[in-house]
Design a protein around this motif. Structure first.
Motif, PDB file in Angstrom:
ATOM      1  N   PRO B 229       5.169 133.537 128.007  1.00  0.00           N
ATOM      2  CA  PRO B 229       5.971 133.655 126.797  1.00  0.00           C
ATOM      3  C   PRO B 229       7.315 134.346 127.008  1.00  0.00           C
ATOM      4  O   PRO B 229       8.346 133.781 126.651  1.00  0.00           O
ATOM      5  CB  PRO B 229       5.082 134.474 125.866  1.00  0.00           C
ATOM      6  N   GLU B 230       7.304 135.537 127.600  1.00  0.00           N
ATOM      7  CA  GLU B 230       8.556 136.264 127.734  1.00  0.00           C
ATOM      8  C   GLU B 230       9.571 135.472 128.559  1.00  0.00           C
ATOM      9  O   GLU B 230      10.732 135.348 128.191  1.00  0.00           O
ATOM     10  CB  GLU B 230       8.346 137.648 128.376  1.00  0.00           C
ATOM     11  N   ALA B 231       9.099 134.921 129.645  1.00  0.00           N
ATOM     12  CA  ALA B 231       9.990 134.165 130.523  1.00  0.00           C
ATOM     13  C   ALA B 231      10.573 132.967 129.788  1.00  0.00           C
ATOM     14  O   ALA B 231      11.773 132.695 129.857  1.00  0.00           O
ATOM     15  CB  ALA B 231       9.221 133.699 131.759  1.00  0.00           C
ATOM     16  N   CYS B 232       9.709 132.268 129.054  1.00  0.00           N
ATOM     17  CA  CYS B 232      10.133 131.097 128.284  1.00  0.00           C
ATOM     18  C   CYS B 232      11.270 131.450 127.351  1.00  0.00           C
ATOM     19  O   CYS B 232      12.279 130.757 127.269  1.00  0.00           O
ATOM     20  CB  CYS B 232       9.000 130.583 127.433  1.00  0.00           C
ATOM     21  N   LEU B 233      11.068 132.539 126.615  1.00  0.00           N
ATOM     22  CA  LEU B 233      12.023 132.873 125.572  1.00  0.00           C
ATOM     23  C   LEU B 233      13.351 133.335 126.143  1.00  0.00           C
ATOM     24  O   LEU B 233      14.355 133.362 125.447  1.00  0.00           O
ATOM     25  CB  LEU B 233      11.435 133.955 124.645  1.00  0.00           C
ATOM     26  N   ARG B 234      13.347 133.697 127.425  1.00  0.00           N
ATOM     27  CA  ARG B 234      14.611 134.100 128.030  1.00  0.00           C
ATOM     28  C   ARG B 234      15.405 132.912 128.563  1.00  0.00           C
ATOM     29  O   ARG B 234      16.574 133.028 128.836  1.00  0.00           O
ATOM     30  CB  ARG B 234      14.350 135.106 129.166  1.00  0.00           C
ATOM     31  N   GLU B 235      14.748 131.782 128.695  1.00  0.00           N
ATOM     32  CA  GLU B 235      15.444 130.626 129.271  1.00  0.00           C
ATOM     33  C   GLU B 235      16.617 130.195 128.400  1.00  0.00           C
ATOM     34  O   GLU B 235      16.524 130.187 127.168  1.00  0.00           O
ATOM     35  CB  GLU B 235      14.473 129.448 129.454  1.00  0.00           C
ATOM     36  N   ASP B 236      17.707 129.794 129.083  1.00  0.00           N
ATOM     37  CA  ASP B 236      18.926 129.399 128.370  1.00  0.00           C
ATOM     38  C   ASP B 236      18.677 128.318 127.326  1.00  0.00           C
ATOM     39  O   ASP B 236      19.123 128.420 126.188  1.00  0.00           O
ATOM     40  CB  ASP B 236      19.971 128.853 129.365  1.00  0.00           C
ATOM     41  N   ALA B 237      17.953 127.278 127.734  1.00  0.00           N
ATOM     42  CA  ALA B 237      17.739 126.136 126.848  1.00  0.00           C
ATOM     43  C   ALA B 237      17.067 126.576 125.554  1.00  0.00           C
ATOM     44  O   ALA B 237      17.397 126.094 124.465  1.00  0.00           O
ATOM     45  CB  ALA B 237      16.898 125.078 127.546  1.00  0.00           C
ATOM     46  N   VAL B 238      16.145 127.531 125.702  1.00  0.00           N
ATOM     47  CA  VAL B 238      15.408 127.988 124.531  1.00  0.00           C
ATOM     48  C   VAL B 238      16.315 128.794 123.615  1.00  0.00           C
ATOM     49  O   VAL B 238      16.340 128.594 122.392  1.00  0.00           O
ATOM     50  CB  VAL B 238      14.183 128.824 124.957  1.00  0.00           C
ATOM     51  N   VAL B 239      17.069 129.676 124.209  1.00  0.00           N
ATOM     52  CA  VAL B 239      17.997 130.482 123.408  1.00  0.00           C
ATOM     53  C   VAL B 239      18.956 129.575 122.661  1.00  0.00           C
ATOM     54  O   VAL B 239      19.196 129.721 121.464  1.00  0.00           O
ATOM     55  CB  VAL B 239      18.771 131.461 124.316  1.00  0.00           C
ATOM     56  N   LYS B 240      19.474 128.565 123.396  1.00  0.00           N
ATOM     57  CA  LYS B 240      20.387 127.615 122.787  1.00  0.00           C
ATOM     58  C   LYS B 240      19.728 126.880 121.622  1.00  0.00           C
ATOM     59  O   LYS B 240      20.300 126.732 120.551  1.00  0.00           O
ATOM     60  CB  LYS B 240      20.821 126.590 123.837  1.00  0.00           C
ATOM     61  N   ALA B 241      18.513 126.424 121.859  1.00  0.00           N
ATOM     62  CA  ALA B 241      17.832 125.632 120.834  1.00  0.00           C
ATOM     63  C   ALA B 241      17.656 126.439 119.564  1.00  0.00           C
ATOM     64  O   ALA B 241      17.806 125.933 118.457  1.00  0.00           O
ATOM     65  CB  ALA B 241      16.471 125.163 121.358  1.00  0.00           C
ATOM     66  N   TYR B 242      17.347 127.723 119.747  1.00  0.00           N
ATOM     67  CA  TYR B 242      17.085 128.539 118.568  1.00  0.00           C
ATOM     68  C   TYR B 242      18.356 129.041 117.916  1.00  0.00           C
ATOM     69  O   TYR B 242      18.469 129.128 116.705  1.00  0.00           O
ATOM     70  CB  TYR B 242      16.170 129.718 118.918  1.00  0.00           C
TER      71      TYR B 242
END
Ligand SMILES: Nc1ncnc2c1ncn2[C@@H]1O[C@H](COP(=O)(O)OP(=O)(O)O)[C@@H](O)[C@H]1O
Ligand SMILES: [Mg+2]
Lengths: 418, 248, 293
Positions: B229-242
């Protein structure tokens, strides 16, 4: 299968008594000579119970509202008529054939309509209407079947054991009604019924929890068609002259819908109540020459029941069986003793019972004691059947020790939920 | 991502595609779920989470891809067959059977559901799940007389009564107050400890981080991140999407 | 050739009658969520009024529309008020209006008895005369009703597509909350639609009053075919109604011409059943798609 849970002995006993009494009635009639018309009247009641119940196990239980009852009823009627008048069959063997024809029509219609996911309830209703009218038009135009002139059905042979035609109709009508009610009862208490109710409330969710919705709908539709057709076949004997108007007109659909909506579509005895009530009223009104007024009144009742009486009479009766049943008995005995014919007395009894049934709760204190008390005496008629019946579902949880608690503060809120 | 482990996954999906008209609501998703796992499925609104559940439960027919539930291909099966194999779901907006009481709602589910194990007594089975989710007190009410929170619990109870091996929770915890939320999280955990594999769809990150060891992040129907979870949420694509491009 | 043209002309004429009969039902179902069985009663009542005014009152039957159209509109409005007052759902409207249908039927039976009622031929020039174009003959009455149907359906189409009322009602059916937020007053718009639907029933009634020998139950044979037109036409789509009325009118006309006239209605029902099986959403698109669940 847990037979004792499906058929609690007390309920079985009550209904057996009623059944045996009805079986003996023609013999009693022979001895005491009360009006023969009463037997004919009762046959019609049985007929409508069968038709309405057959409609209700499909439309009330699964929620698929059909306007096409005539397709099966008329199909059965023509089966018996054609086999009897053209091929000289005995009456009895025509009935299973009629049932097969009804089942076949229902099965094919079901294949057509239930294959379609998008079909909403309204479309189903109109589709079944179109099927009934379509079959009617086919029969009317096809020489082999009718050709538009109608068919006279003469005397059909049947076992002597069954007595004269009136008695024969009475016994067979009773038998079919019992079969239909038994089917409705068993379905309601089984896994099958649970699945149908789920379909009625939300078919997608039902499917998602594992209800085989297509198979269930097909099965109940087929059973419903078979019952309606067998009963239609027998009714051909009563009608005598069969035409497409009689077989495929709107009338049957009107009455089965009316009876079930008024009696209550969620309970196996809803259509029974509706059939008894409406046939009695119709009989008295028509006898007095008020056929049109009767239709207006019945239509008004249909509208009112749809708007204000979602569960029908049965829902309320299940909650509170005793006062209305007492009301009925008092009304009936009172008028009967005063010298009116039995059917008129029954009509008055029902009127009183209904008024009592719809007395607002606050005028009847100690409601809980009424409800639970209903199952205790277990003496008379529909009402106590209703009472005991309600008791079984939760019988082993409640165990009757709450019976004498008139002032339980929780009870009003708990039971108004329905 | 985890293709090497496919053979041991309880639920394994490959290349799932579902389109509505021109819209690719689910667009080539690979997804594996393991025995006993609690998996988070997250993504912005409209990213295809509910559509995924609808496809997996058989409500919507798949346009392309394969689904294996314990080795059985389910993509052509009717929903009730999938339920018999042990898949259950809840609905984002509760959909109780409106004319049945709370108890009857759960009883129907116990009557049907997974073909095995069959319950010995449907009534007892229903009672067990009513108690489990805490609805025994309102068992004889009709669904429209209970609170929204209770209706969500009813969704849970009904799904559990089908004895699932895989359970999809579509935002069952959304819209609850903090106390109800804590109760809900605890409940999901207890379901997990019964050995049920769970996919939790949720917006509240706190819930996801609390419950899941693994996360799958969807955006526009595609998996954009998968794993811790933590690693996922740090990923650029995820930050961008949100949060949109500006924040990346 | 002549036979083909004649068949076509008959089909078109029937299509006119069917579309004017079906348009009001289609509007009510598609836009107001009312499946109005009583529409058939409104039509029959108007037909009796036309009969009464011309047979006993001596009116030219066609002029009775000044009575039947307002009468139909009033009935439509009344029903709509009833439906909104009691918040009846689609399915409920089907049963409730079915009840109304039965009440009207009995009421008309009391008023006009079960005997056949027909406007005497000498008072009914539209029925007896024909429109003759070259080798083709069409009943004047059907020609008139076809024109009425065209005008009505196109008018309704224009109303829905190009007026504020139409836009408002379509917005409401698509997205009730949104539309309400933008100030669409559904209740009054719904009354407009209901009134129009009722008015078409009055118009249809006048045509049928000239066309048929009336009995209180005569309207029952029209139920299936009119619902067929409604369902195939795509709800609340006036152009679709005309299209499906044309399909069904042609099927009947061809059956009459080349097979057994008695089978015409049956053929129409078969079309409906086949169409519902393969295209349950109708042959034509709904004018207004509803919000997804
Ligand atoms: N039945 C449907 N018909 C057409 N489009 C749909 C349907 N269901 C979902 N969509 C669209 O698919 C996309 C994904 O929706 P959904 O799965 O509900 O997203 P989420 O649950 O992640 O918020 C959205 O753009 C939505 O509008
Ligand atoms: Mg969603």
């Amino acid at each position: 299968m847990n037979l004792r849970r499906i058929f609690p002995p007390r309920v079985v006993a009550v209904w057996l008594v009623i059944y045996v009494a009805l079986l003996l009635l023609p013999t009693v009639q022979g001895i005491t000579g009360f009006p023969l018309y009463n037997l004919i009247f009762l046959y019609l009641v049985f007929f409508w119970i069968t038709q309405a119940t057959s409609w209700n196990i499909l439309s009330g239980y699964s929620g698929y509202f059909s306007f096409g009852q005539a397709a099966f009823y008329g199909g059965g009627m023509y089966t018996t008529t054609i086999l009897g008048s053209r091929y000289d069959w005995d009456l009895l063997p025509t009935l299973p054939v009629a049932a097969l024809v009804g089942a076949g029509i229902a099965f094919l219609t079901g294949l057509l309509v239930f294959r379609l996911r998008k079909l909403s309830g309204e479309i189903f209703a109109l589709f079944t209407l179109a099927v009934a009218l379509g079959i009617g038009a086919l029969v009317q135009n096809w020489r082999v079947l009718d050709g538009g002139r109608g068919i006279v059905l003469g005397q059909l042979d049947y076992p002597d054991l069954l007595g004269d035609t009136t008695e024969m109709l009475y016994y067979l009508g009773l038998t079919l009604a019992v079969i239909a009610l038994l089917a409705a009862y068993v379905v309601q208490r089984s896994r099958f019924g649970a699945g149908l109710f789920a379909i009625r409330d939300d078919e997608k969710v039902a499917e998602a929890i594992g209800v085989p919705t297509f198979r269930y709908k097909m099965l109940i539709f087929t059973v419903s068609g078979a019952l309606a057709a067998a009963s239609g076949g027998l009714h051909a004997v009563q009608v005598g002259f069969i035409s497409t108007d009689v077989g495929f007109g709107l009338r049957v659909a009107v009455f089965v819908i009316l009876m079930s909506v008024v009696g209550g579509r969620r309970h196996w005895f809803g259509p029974l109540l509706g059939a008894v009530l409406i046939q009695t009223v119709t009989d008295r009104m028509a006898g007095a020459g008020y056929a049109e007024a009767n239709q207006i009144v019945l239509a008004a009742v249909l509208i009112a029941a749809t708007l204000f009486l979602r569960g029908g009479i049965s829902a309320r009766l299940v909650e509170r069986p005793l006062p209305p049943v007492l009301g009925f008995v008092l009304g009936f005995v009172g008028t009967f003793v005063a010298g009116y014919p039995a059917i008129t007395a029954a009509a008055w009894g029902m009127a009183v019972g209904l008024v009592v049934l719809f007395v607002p709760d606050r005028f009847l204190p100690q409601r809980r004691s009424w409800t639970r008390g209903g199952s205790a005496p277990g003496g008379d008629g529909d009402g106590s059947g209703a009472g005991t019946d309600d008791g079984i579902e939760d019988g082993h949880r409640i165990e009757g020790d709450e019976v004498i608690e008139p002032s339980d503060p929780a009870s009003p809120t708990k039971e108004t939920g329905r | 991502m985890s293709t090497t482990q496919t053979s041991t996954a309880l639920l394994s999906c490959h290349g799932l595609v579902k389109t509505f008209g021109g819209l690719h609501a689910v667009d080539g998703v690979d997804f594996d779920l393991y025995e006993g796992e609690i998996r988070g499925l997250v993504g912005p609104n409209g990213s295809g989470k509910s559509t995924m559940i609808n496809v997996l439960s058989g409500h919507l027919t798949l346009d392309d891809g394969q689904i294996r539930l314990d080795g059985v291909a389910t993509e052509r099966l009717q929903p009730h067959r999938i339920a018999e194999l042990g898949m259950a779901r809840t609905y984002q907006i509760p959909r109780p059977f409106g004319t049945l009481t709370v108890r009857e709602n759960v009883e129907v589910a116990a009557h049907f559901g997974a073909s095995e194990p069959q319950p010995d007594d449907v009534h007892d089975e229903a009672q067990r799940w009513l108690e489990f989710v805490g609805l025994a007190g309102v068992a004889d009410e009709l669904p429209d007389t209970i609170t929204l929170h209770q209706r969500k619990l009813l969704e849970l109870g009904r799904a559990l009564a089908t004895r699932p091996r895989v359970l999809f929770l579509d935002e069952v915890l959304a819209g609850l107050n903090p106390r109800e939320l804590a109760h809900g999280i605890d409940l999901v955990r207890r379901i997990g400890s019964l050995g049920v594999s769970i996919v939790v769809v949720e917006h509240l990150m706190r819930v996801i981080l609390d419950l899941c060891e693994h996360l799958t992040v969807l955006n526009f129907g595609k998996v954009i991140a998968q794993g811790e979870p933590e690693a996922c949420l740090r990923e650029d694509a995820v930050v961008k999407a949100y949060l949109g491009d500006a924040h990346a | 050739m002549t036979v083909l043209l004649q068949t076509l002309a008959t089909g078109v004429a029937l299509a006119g009658l069917y579309s004017i009969f079906a348009i009001g039902l289609s509007l009510g179902w598609g836009l107001l969520h009312t499946i109005n069985f009583a529409h058939f009663s409104f039509v029959l009542l108007s037909a009796y009024v036309t009969y009464e005014l011309s047979a006993t009152g001596g009116w030219d039957p066609l002029t009775t529309i000044v009575v039947t159209v307002p009468l139909g509109a009033l009935l439509g409005l009344g029903l709509q008020l009833f439906v909104t007052t009691f918040k009846i759902d689609v399915f409920g409207t089907l049963i409730v209006t079915f009840g109304l249908f039965l009440m009207f039927e009995a009421g008309m039976a009391m008023q006009w008895s079960a005997d056949l009622r027909r406007i005497p031929a000498e008072l009914n020039p539209y029925f007896t005369s024909a429109l003759v174009i070259g080798p083709i003959r069409v009943s004047m009455l059907l020609a008139i009703s076809t024109v009425m149907a065209l005008v009505t359906c196109l008018g309704v189409w224009w109303l829905l597509q190009h007026t504020a009322t139409g836009r408002g009602i379509r917005a409401f059916v698509q997205e009730p909350e949104m539309a309400a937020a933008f100030g669409v007053n559904y209740r009054s718009l719904a009354l407009v639609i209901a009134g129009i639907g009722g008015a078409t029933a009055g118009l249809t009634g006048t045509v049928l009053g000239m066309y048929l020998s009336l009995t209180p139950t005569i309207i029952e044979v029209w139920i299936a075919v009119v619902f067929a037109v409604v369902l195939l036409g795509g709800l609340a789509n006036p152009i679709g109604v005309m299209g499906s009325a044309f399909v069904i009118g042609m099927v009947e006309s061809v059956t009459r011409q080349f097979a057994d006239p008695a089978l015409a209605r049956l053929a129409a029902l078969v079309v409906l059943i086949i169409a519902l099986v393969f295209r349950p959403e109708g042959l034509f698109k709904r004018l207004v798609e509803e919000a997804r669940e």
